[in-house]
Design an enzyme around this catalytic site. Sequence first.
Site, PDB file in Angstrom:
ATOM      1  N   PHE A   1       0.827  -1.200   0.000  1.00 36.01           N
ATOM      2  CA  PHE A   1       0.000   0.000   0.000  1.00 36.01           C
ATOM      3  C   PHE A   1       0.864   1.254   0.000  1.00 36.01           C
ATOM      4  O   PHE A   1       1.848   1.329   0.739  1.00 36.01           O
ATOM      5  CB  PHE A   1      -0.870   0.059   1.263  1.00 36.01           C
ATOM      6  CG  PHE A   1      -1.986  -0.931   1.338  1.00 36.01           C
ATOM      7  CD1 PHE A   1      -3.281  -0.564   1.003  1.00 36.01           C
ATOM      8  CD2 PHE A   1      -1.757  -2.229   1.782  1.00 36.01           C
ATOM      9  CE1 PHE A   1      -4.328  -1.475   1.097  1.00 36.01           C
ATOM     10  CE2 PHE A   1      -2.791  -3.147   1.883  1.00 36.01           C
ATOM     11  CZ  PHE A   1      -4.086  -2.772   1.535  1.00 36.01           C
ATOM     12  N   ASP A   2       0.468   2.240  -0.772  1.00 40.59           N
ATOM     13  CA  ASP A   2       0.903   3.599  -0.504  1.00 40.59           C
ATOM     14  C   ASP A   2       0.158   4.045   0.760  1.00 40.59           C
ATOM     15  O   ASP A   2      -0.807   3.405   1.183  1.00 40.59           O
ATOM     16  CB  ASP A   2       0.563   4.494  -1.695  1.00 40.59           C
ATOM     17  CG  ASP A   2       0.944   5.944  -1.465  1.00 40.59           C
ATOM     18  OD1 ASP A   2       2.029   6.188  -0.908  1.00 40.59           O
ATOM     19  OD2 ASP A   2       0.150   6.819  -1.834  1.00 40.59           O
ATOM     20  N   MET A   3       0.612   5.139   1.394  1.00 35.96           N
ATOM     21  CA  MET A   3      -0.043   5.569   2.629  1.00 35.96           C
ATOM     22  C   MET A   3      -0.913   6.812   2.440  1.00 35.96           C
ATOM     23  O   MET A   3      -2.139   6.746   2.582  1.00 35.96           O
ATOM     24  CB  MET A   3       0.990   5.822   3.725  1.00 35.96           C
ATOM     25  CG  MET A   3       0.353   6.126   5.081  1.00 35.96           C
ATOM     26  SD  MET A   3       1.558   6.379   6.408  1.00 35.96           S
ATOM     27  CE  MET A   3       2.161   8.023   6.005  1.00 35.96           C
TER      28      MET A   3
END
Length: 222
Positions: free
Chosen positions: A8-10
């Site tokens: 995941f990107d945040m």
Amino acid sequence: MNKKAVIFDMDGVIFDSERLYMECCKEAAEIFGADNIESVVISCIGVNLEKTLRIYREAYGKDFPLDDFWHETTSRFRKKTHGGLLPVKDGAKEILELLKKNNIPLAIASSTKVGMVCDELKAAGLFDYFDIIVGGDMVSKSKPDPEIFLFAAQKLGYEASDCIIIEDSFNGVRAAHASGAYVIMVPDLVMPDDQIKALADAVLPSLGKAGEYLFENSFFRN
């Protein structure tokens, strides 16, 4: 299609932070007379601090009081997030619960510095969902270069092609596609154009829909 892990990107994916940051930049821009701030901020989404500051400097010139502008923006952001507690995106906890329940290894690959990433995840009670956390200061190249995703996959023990990456930004999608991973875009501030749609394997309206999509399509086979 058998995948092993999810990266995941945040910001803009797990946290609804990019919208707040845009608000703060617009407020600071009024003080410092920075025109076209929305376009500049959008061009910075997904990149690390060093590249962000370079984009600002190129947009506003060497005489622009960038240090003062940056201090004003970050101060306003801290106030809006009540000491660092960022608003969590709808469906974030649910998709993380679903993936962990099915024993899927998870990683964060964020352009934000790793110490801040850890602090923000801990404050939101999400830190323990992730097996690996990679920040922008752990790699030498910023998105759209794929280095951060290749590194995160390696830390998980897989090739990037074994992973699914969930991103929201154009730079993030470019980096994820270049890594060889399966790319799911969940747009945040900006909807994808035709070029970005071509780089993403799926464009979905929410993390909730992304969770449904992963298991309806049997990405994780034993």
